[in-house]
Design an enzyme around this catalytic site. Structure first.
Site, PDB file in Angstrom:
ATOM      1  N   HIS A   1       0.856  -1.188   0.000  1.00 47.96           N
ATOM      2  CA  HIS A   1       0.000   0.000   0.000  1.00 47.96           C
ATOM      3  C   HIS A   1       0.896   1.244   0.000  1.00 47.96           C
ATOM      4  O   HIS A   1       2.036   1.192   0.451  1.00 47.96           O
ATOM      5  CB  HIS A   1      -0.829  -0.056   1.300  1.00 47.96           C
ATOM      6  CG  HIS A   1      -1.934   0.937   1.389  1.00 47.96           C
ATOM      7  ND1 HIS A   1      -1.736   2.237   1.792  1.00 47.96           N
ATOM      8  CD2 HIS A   1      -3.273   0.818   1.174  1.00 47.96           C
ATOM      9  CE1 HIS A   1      -2.905   2.867   1.815  1.00 47.96           C
ATOM     10  NE2 HIS A   1      -3.850   2.027   1.444  1.00 47.96           N
TER      11      HIS A   1
ATOM     12  N   ASP B   1       2.678  -5.106   7.452  1.00 42.18           N
ATOM     13  CA  ASP B   1       1.449  -4.328   7.330  1.00 42.18           C
ATOM     14  C   ASP B   1       0.295  -5.323   7.396  1.00 42.18           C
ATOM     15  O   ASP B   1       0.062  -6.075   6.449  1.00 42.18           O
ATOM     16  CB  ASP B   1       1.461  -3.565   6.002  1.00 42.18           C
ATOM     17  CG  ASP B   1       0.132  -2.873   5.717  1.00 42.18           C
ATOM     18  OD1 ASP B   1      -0.757  -2.904   6.589  1.00 42.18           O
ATOM     19  OD2 ASP B   1      -0.013  -2.304   4.620  1.00 42.18           O
TER      20      ASP B   1
ATOM     21  N   GLN C   1      -4.944  -5.436   6.298  1.00 40.93           N
ATOM     22  CA  GLN C   1      -5.987  -6.221   5.624  1.00 40.93           C
ATOM     23  C   GLN C   1      -6.209  -7.586   6.256  1.00 40.93           C
ATOM     24  O   GLN C   1      -7.165  -8.264   5.918  1.00 40.93           O
ATOM     25  CB  GLN C   1      -5.637  -6.398   4.144  1.00 40.93           C
ATOM     26  CG  GLN C   1      -5.700  -5.113   3.343  1.00 40.93           C
ATOM     27  CD  GLN C   1      -7.068  -4.470   3.355  1.00 40.93           C
ATOM     28  OE1 GLN C   1      -8.084  -5.138   3.496  1.00 40.93           O
ATOM     29  NE2 GLN C   1      -7.099  -3.161   3.239  1.00 40.93           N
TER      30      GLN C   1
ATOM     31  N   LYS D   1     -10.788  -1.001  10.080  1.00 42.43           N
ATOM     32  CA  LYS D   1     -10.922  -2.114   9.135  1.00 42.43           C
ATOM     33  C   LYS D   1     -11.282  -3.404   9.863  1.00 42.43           C
ATOM     34  O   LYS D   1     -11.309  -4.480   9.269  1.00 42.43           O
ATOM     35  CB  LYS D   1      -9.615  -2.305   8.351  1.00 42.43           C
ATOM     36  CG  LYS D   1      -9.313  -1.164   7.371  1.00 42.43           C
ATOM     37  CD  LYS D   1      -8.138  -1.522   6.509  1.00 42.43           C
ATOM     38  CE  LYS D   1      -7.431  -0.318   5.912  1.00 42.43           C
ATOM     39  NZ  LYS D   1      -8.161   0.344   4.831  1.00 42.43           N
TER      40      LYS D   1
ATOM     41  N   CYS E   1      -4.817   2.933  -3.684  1.00 42.69           N
ATOM     42  CA  CYS E   1      -3.563   3.278  -2.994  1.00 42.69           C
ATOM     43  C   CYS E   1      -2.486   2.226  -3.246  1.00 42.69           C
ATOM     44  O   CYS E   1      -1.676   1.936  -2.364  1.00 42.69           O
ATOM     45  CB  CYS E   1      -3.771   3.471  -1.502  1.00 42.69           C
ATOM     46  SG  CYS E   1      -4.946   4.762  -1.135  1.00 42.69           S
TER      47      CYS E   1
END
Lengths: 123, 405
Positions: free
Chosen positions: B119, B196, B199, B222, B362
């Site tokens: 991202h 990261d 998600q 999220k 993104c």
């Protein structure tokens, strides 16, 4: 707002067969603008007469139906106009050229070629 | 799972006269009533500043706030509570690591690896830091199925990078990267690792000790929690040696005219009044997820994944980016359609009450990797239904017909 008519046949046909689509070799001025939301870019080129009237205009690049149809209609309008006339063009007039209301979510698409024009004019 | 939708008030609303089918969960998930109520309840009954109050209301707020830290610690199985830093979101967490880690440990000429499927919140901070500190930034390529190219990764590790940024699950492709294995490989090569997890946090259980990553970042919004709160996990021994990024109240030990000393972890990285209500909302979101359980979440989402893939395969004009396989992925799908621009698809779907994302999500580098500028993304979660997928499929077919005549 119901924006269903932004995909009426007139606009889709401009998208499928845009006017003034292409690249010219020796433009008087040109600009390239990118829509940061999708990465689409439109290159706008104009050829001016010695008196500063648009003799020829071309646009190229990738875009959605709204941005391509708007560029097609805008470039057709530009032909034969003087720089002074181009400078007087308002964003609302671009909306009018398209003939339909485009919601704020798609303004970036609608005004991509207009932004390139403003850049060419230095305004 | 039957009555799960009833817990999300927004799912009852209509958009453009049609029932909302919300397919933008990778951007932000909707909020269950328990989270919404926790926010309201905090403001109605318990609002007070944290950490600096003598009075009972402030002490209570501090206790609640710190309890959530322990809940997050357990949720991702961190060794110590002070390894959990509350931030404004995953973006801020990732920025803190790029800026603070590089200041503490990196010097000109050092190599840092980021990924093609990362991202912008991973790529851009490292680009900025690399420019400032003259670091060498190298991109880990992805294979055609969207998973990080392991062979290429192993070759890149031979350049002896000092830091590796990994994406747990691509926000565009939904594929799960083998981050545990990749972390071990990076450590063997002498690099620190940041994951990261923005998600993955709502879809897969996370165990930072098993992953053995040095840093991990995610956002509350999220995972059914509020916006404005995120988490930075970092190994204690590293965070202790890293400088703070924001200066102000709460992060100090002592301030004189001459000099300031900093507070120990986690306060060192939490300057100013934190997002207290949001942190409490995050705690509620964790309880919400745990009540359902990842086993049930993964079962439902696996079924939705298989059904969506089958439905997309029935549309010849649709090309899915990355893996077409239901294994090793979450129900996040990005695709392009012959003859129709993603923005036009999104506008036409919106007219039918279907919310999808159009653009580069993104992740411009990844889109360039696939030689496109934009795609349509439908990202699902357990509250989506097969009936909604049917509506999506039918609307996509109508869209193609309209455009291609």
């Amino acid at each position: 707002m119901d924006n269903s008519d932004i995909y009426r046949e007139e606009i889709l046909s401009q998208y499928r067969n845009p006017q003034n689509f292409g690249v010219m070799k020796r433009p008087s001025r040109e600009s390239y603008k990118v829509n940061p939301l999708c990465g689409d870019g439109i290159r706008l080129q104009i050829l001016l007469t010695p008196k500063g009237v648009v003799k020829k205009v071309r646009f190229s690049g990738t875009g959605c139906a709204i941005s391509i149809a708007a560029a097609s209609l805008l470039t057709s309008w530009m032909e034969g106009k003087s720089l002074a006339q181009l400078k007087r063009l308002k964003p609302e007039s671009v909306q009018k050229l398209l003939g339909v209301e485009v919601g704020p979510a798609r303004h970036k698409c609608l005004f991509l070629s207009f932004e390139a024009l403003r850049d060419i004019l230095g305004v | 799972m039957q009555n799960i939708r009833a817990q999300f008030p927004i799912l009852k609303r209509k958009v453009n006269g049609k029932p909302l089918a919300y397919f933008d969960n990778a951007a932000t998930t909707q909020k269950p009533v328990s989270v919404i109520d926790a926010l309201t309840r905090f403001y109605r009954e318990a609002n007070a500043p944290v950490h600096r109050s003598v009075y009972s209301l402030g002490v209570e707020a501090t206790e609640r706030y710190e309890e959530v830290r322990t809940e997050v610690q357990k949720f991702i199985n961190a060794k110590h509570a002070e390894e959990i830093i509350f931030t404004g979101g995953a973006t801020e967490s990732l920025n803190i690591v790029a800026s603070s880690f590089s200041e503490a440990f990196l010097k000109a000429g050092d190599t840092v690896l980021v990924g093609d499927s990362d991202h912008h919140a991973v790529i851009v901070p490292w680009q900025a830091v690399a420019e400032k500190k003259k670091l060498k930034l190298t991109f880990i390529p992805v294979a055609d199925n969207g998973v990080i190219d392991l062979a290429a990764y192993k070759t890149l590790l031979k350049t002896k990078p000092k830091f590796v940024a990994l994406t747990y699950i691509s926000n565009v492709l939904g594929v799960i990267n083998p981050v545990k294995e990749m972390t071990a490989l990076a450590h063997k090569a002498g690099a620190a690792v940041m994951i990261d997890a923005a998600q993955s946090v709502a879809h897969t259980p996370i165990d930072v000790q098993k992953l053995n990553c040095d840093f991990l970042a995610f956002s509350g919004h999220k995972m059914y929690g509020p916006t404005g709160v995120g988490v930075l996990y970092g190994k204690k021994e590293l965070l202790e040696r890293m400088p703070p990024r924001t200066f102000g109240g709460n992060m100090i030990a002592e301030v004189t005219r001459e000099k300031t000393t900093y507070a120990p972890l986690p306060a060192k990285f939490e300057a100013g009044t934190p997002p207290i209500a949001e942190v409490i909302g995050l705690g509620e979101a964790i309880r919400f997820i745990q009540k359902i359980g990842f086993k049930a979440i993964q079962k439902t989402e696996g079924e939705l994944t298989a059904y969506a893939l089958k439905s997309f395969a029935k549309i010849p004009e649709l090309s899915l980016l990355g893996s077409k396989n239901a294994q090793n992925r979450i129900p996040v799908f990005s695709f392009i359609m012959c003859g129709v621009h993603p923005h036009d698809i999104a506008t036409l779907l919106d007219r039918e009450g279907i919310s999808v994302r159009a653009g580069h999500h993104c992740a411009e580098v990844l889109h360039r990797r696939f030689s496109i500028t934009a795609s349509v993304r439908a990202s699902l979660t357990f509250y989506n239904t097969k009936a909604e997928i049917d509506r999506l499929r039918e609307a996509l077919i109508r869209t193609v017909k309209k455009f291609n005549g």
